[in-house]
Design a protein around this motif. Structure first.
Motif, PDB file in Angstrom:
ATOM      1  N   VAL A 108       0.827  -1.380  -0.361  1.00  0.00           N
ATOM      2  CA  VAL A 108      -0.324   0.403   0.239  1.00  0.00           C
ATOM      3  C   VAL A 108       1.217   1.030  -0.314  1.00  0.00           C
ATOM      4  CG1 VAL A 108      -1.609   1.497   1.208  1.00  0.00           C
ATOM      5  CG2 VAL A 108      -1.808  -0.801   1.167  1.00  0.00           C
ATOM      6  N   LYS A 109       1.664   1.006   0.792  1.00  0.00           N
ATOM      7  CA  LYS A 109       2.884   2.494   0.796  1.00  0.00           C
ATOM      8  C   LYS A 109       3.665   2.585  -0.669  1.00  0.00           C
ATOM      9  CE  LYS A 109       3.400   2.067   5.741  1.00  0.00           C
ATOM     10  NZ  LYS A 109       3.408   3.560   6.060  1.00  0.00           N
ATOM     11  N   VAL A 110       3.843   1.378  -0.816  1.00  0.00           N
ATOM     12  CA  VAL A 110       4.823   2.069  -2.286  1.00  0.00           C
ATOM     13  C   VAL A 110       4.091   2.389  -3.451  1.00  0.00           C
ATOM     14  CG1 VAL A 110       5.821   0.579  -4.234  1.00  0.00           C
ATOM     15  CG2 VAL A 110       6.402   0.230  -1.663  1.00  0.00           C
ATOM     16  N   GLU A 111       2.761   1.625  -3.546  1.00  0.00           N
ATOM     17  CA  GLU A 111       1.490   2.179  -4.309  1.00  0.00           C
ATOM     18  C   GLU A 111       1.316   3.487  -4.534  1.00  0.00           C
ATOM     19  OE1 GLU A 111      -1.063   0.973  -7.081  1.00  0.00           O
ATOM     20  OE2 GLU A 111       0.692  -1.027  -6.154  1.00  0.00           O
ATOM     21  N   PHE A 112       1.233   4.131  -3.603  1.00  0.00           N
ATOM     22  CA  PHE A 112       0.499   5.276  -3.281  1.00  0.00           C
ATOM     23  C   PHE A 112       1.829   6.054  -3.606  1.00  0.00           C
ATOM     24  CE2 PHE A 112      -2.839   4.995  -0.321  1.00  0.00           C
ATOM     25  CZ  PHE A 112      -3.894   5.332  -0.934  1.00  0.00           C
ATOM     26  N   CYS A 113       3.319   5.510  -2.873  1.00  0.00           N
ATOM     27  CA  CYS A 113       4.404   6.737  -3.495  1.00  0.00           C
ATOM     28  C   CYS A 113       4.658   7.592  -4.997  1.00  0.00           C
ATOM     29  CB  CYS A 113       5.367   6.345  -2.477  1.00  0.00           C
ATOM     30  SG  CYS A 113       5.450   6.111  -1.094  1.00  0.00           S
ATOM     31  N   ASN A 114       4.142   5.381  -5.250  1.00  0.00           N
ATOM     32  CA  ASN A 114       4.559   5.699  -6.656  1.00  0.00           C
ATOM     33  C   ASN A 114       3.787   6.481  -7.474  1.00  0.00           C
ATOM     34  OD1 ASN A 114       6.306   2.866  -8.271  1.00  0.00           O
ATOM     35  ND2 ASN A 114       5.430   4.312  -9.214  1.00  0.00           N
ATOM     36  N   LEU A 115       2.675   6.507  -7.247  1.00  0.00           N
ATOM     37  CA  LEU A 115       1.729   6.880  -7.985  1.00  0.00           C
ATOM     38  C   LEU A 115       2.018   8.543  -7.453  1.00  0.00           C
ATOM     39  CD1 LEU A 115      -1.866   5.376  -6.604  1.00  0.00           C
ATOM     40  CD2 LEU A 115      -0.686   6.152  -9.200  1.00  0.00           C
ATOM     41  N   ALA A 116       2.190   9.224  -6.560  1.00  0.00           N
ATOM     42  CA  ALA A 116       2.738  10.270  -6.281  1.00  0.00           C
ATOM     43  C   ALA A 116       3.808  10.573  -7.307  1.00  0.00           C
ATOM     44  CB  ALA A 116       3.494  10.283  -4.603  1.00  0.00           C
ATOM     45  N   ILE A 117       5.450  10.253  -7.366  1.00  0.00           N
ATOM     46  CA  ILE A 117       6.402  10.139  -8.038  1.00  0.00           C
ATOM     47  C   ILE A 117       6.210  10.389  -9.949  1.00  0.00           C
ATOM     48  CG2 ILE A 117       8.152   9.559  -6.437  1.00  0.00           C
ATOM     49  CD1 ILE A 117       8.463   7.173  -7.595  1.00  0.00           C
ATOM     50  N   MET A 118       4.422   9.952  -9.732  1.00  0.00           N
ATOM     51  CA  MET A 118       4.313   9.999 -11.270  1.00  0.00           C
ATOM     52  C   MET A 118       3.727  10.706 -11.561  1.00  0.00           C
ATOM     53  SD  MET A 118       3.231   5.420 -11.437  1.00  0.00           S
ATOM     54  CE  MET A 118       1.949   5.959 -12.778  1.00  0.00           C
ATOM     55  N   SER A 119       3.057  11.528 -10.239  1.00  0.00           N
ATOM     56  CA  SER A 119       1.887  13.110 -10.425  1.00  0.00           C
ATOM     57  C   SER A 119       3.508  13.998 -10.768  1.00  0.00           C
ATOM     58  CB  SER A 119       1.521  13.020  -9.547  1.00  0.00           C
ATOM     59  OG  SER A 119       1.629  13.750  -8.124  1.00  0.00           O
ATOM     60  N   TYR A 120       3.734  13.964  -9.999  1.00  0.00           N
ATOM     61  CA  TYR A 120       5.254  14.528 -10.017  1.00  0.00           C
ATOM     62  C   TYR A 120       6.220  14.753 -11.542  1.00  0.00           C
ATOM     63  CZ  TYR A 120       9.791  17.324  -9.508  1.00  0.00           C
ATOM     64  OH  TYR A 120      10.963  17.325  -9.705  1.00  0.00           O
ATOM     65  N   ASP A 121       6.477  14.193 -11.909  1.00  0.00           N
ATOM     66  CA  ASP A 121       6.899  13.405 -14.318  1.00  0.00           C
ATOM     67  C   ASP A 121       6.302  14.168 -14.195  1.00  0.00           C
ATOM     68  OD1 ASP A 121       8.581  12.106 -15.960  1.00  0.00           O
ATOM     69  OD2 ASP A 121       6.512  11.064 -15.908  1.00  0.00           O
ATOM     70  N   ARG A 122       4.452  13.448 -14.076  1.00  0.00           N
ATOM     71  CA  ARG A 122       3.558  14.201 -15.254  1.00  0.00           C
ATOM     72  C   ARG A 122       3.377  15.733 -15.167  1.00  0.00           C
ATOM     73  NH1 ARG A 122       3.716  12.998 -18.839  1.00  0.00           N
ATOM     74  NH2 ARG A 122       5.538  11.876 -18.655  1.00  0.00           N
TER      75      ARG A 122
END
Length: 318
Positions: A108-122
């Motif tokens: 769960v933690k990895v999923e949320f953090c991964n989605l966070a850095i994907m938003s930063y990338d966008r």
């Protein structure tokens, strides 16, 4: 490792399973098909991104990390679930139960953090397109991916070690899988430290990823409102899938929290089970399907892989 002096129980009983008779074989087949679909779809996209050098860009590397996490999270649940479906005695050893808790919650933690850095990338791609490759270097991408996995693992490992030391007065978990909060509820020793750290950890799990997500989308919306039609189309095409994945996973985690922390006795048992497992069932299943079908470069790369394989097979000498 579980300290035998911390609790008189060496195993837990999972009390949410129903006696379904011969229907258990149907449930087993359905669950096995879902798990195989998750394994095949996520593995396929990981391989496609890994072997295709044109996909070695930050966006696709973050997606690859996301797909690896889907394999990790689903493997922490599905093999265990398949065994429990066929078993007549729904018990799990304490070490295995705590291992499953670690897998599911770090997932769960990895999923949320991964989605966070994907938003930063966008955000960087849309708001600073000319500096994108200067800002999102491969070294920075590697640091971000390794960082979210280490942060997620270490932060929850601390909470898990605190829970392992608790003295328990029962061993019945009203769930189909091991849940951290349900184990803490069984404690007859002081849980003040566990509750404080658990609340702090939950806030970090939500707030740490939420801040870059809010920042990124605020900037993206600002640029889109004053930008060209082409900019808005680019934002829509790259952010829609990310938002769909984020909302789906957030709803799944919300269902799990509601199911584990509130009285759900009035809710049908089947619905309770679906709510508690939604975040591990749907996210690993939908993410590869959404990104694989809707992302043109990944879709075309998959076609190339299969086309080349078919062409090779057809040209082999008899």
């Amino acid at each position: 490792m579980l300290n035998s002096t911390s609790s008189p129980f060496s195993y837990f009983i999972l009390g949410a399973y129903m006696d379904v008779g011969r229907m258990k074989y149907l449930y087993f087949i359905i669950t096995a098909v879902l798990y195989i679909t998750i394994i095949v779809s996520n593995t396929l996209l990981i391989v496609v991104i890994s072997v295709n050098r044109s996909l070695h860009e930050p966006m696709y590397l973050f997606l690859c990390s996301l797909f690896v996490n889907e394999l990790y999270g689903s493997s922490g649940l599905f093999p265990f679930l398949l065994i429990q479906i066929l078993s007549d005695v729904h018990t799990v050893s304490a070490p295995l139960c705590f291992l499953q808790i670690f897998c599911l919650y770090s997932y769960v933690k990895v999923e949320f953090c991964n989605l966070a850095i994907m938003s930063y990338d966008r955000y960087v791609a849309i708001c600073h397109p000319l500096q994108y490759h200067t800002i999102m270097t491969h070294y920075k991408v590697l640091i971000l991916i390794v960082g979210i996995w280490l942060y997620s693992s270490v932060s929850f490992l601390t909470a898990l070690m605190l829970n392992i030391r608790l003295r328990l007065c029962g061993n019945v978990l009203n769930s189909t899988a091991c849940r951290n909060y349900l184990v803490v509820k069984l404690a007859c020793s002081d849980t003040k430290v566990n509750n404080i750290y658990g609340l702090f950890g939950t806030m970090l799990t939500v707030i740490v990823p939420l801040l870059p997500i809010l920042f990124s989308y605020t900037k993206i919306l600002k640029v889109c409102s004053s930008g060209s039609r082409q900019t808005r189309q680019k934002a829509a095409s790259t952010c829609t899938l990310h938002l769909a994945s984020l909302l789906n996973f957030s709803f799944g985690c919300l269902f799990e929290i509601l199911q584990s922390r509130f009285d759900m006795s009035n809710v049908p048992s089947v619905l309770q089970i679906m709510m508690s497992l939604y975040f591990v069932f749907l996210q690993p299943l939908l993410n590869p399907l959404m990104y694989g079908m809707q992302t043109s470069k990944i879709r075309n790369s998959c076609k190339d892989v299969f086309y080349r394989k078919k062409l090779t097979d057809n040209t082999e000498p008899v």
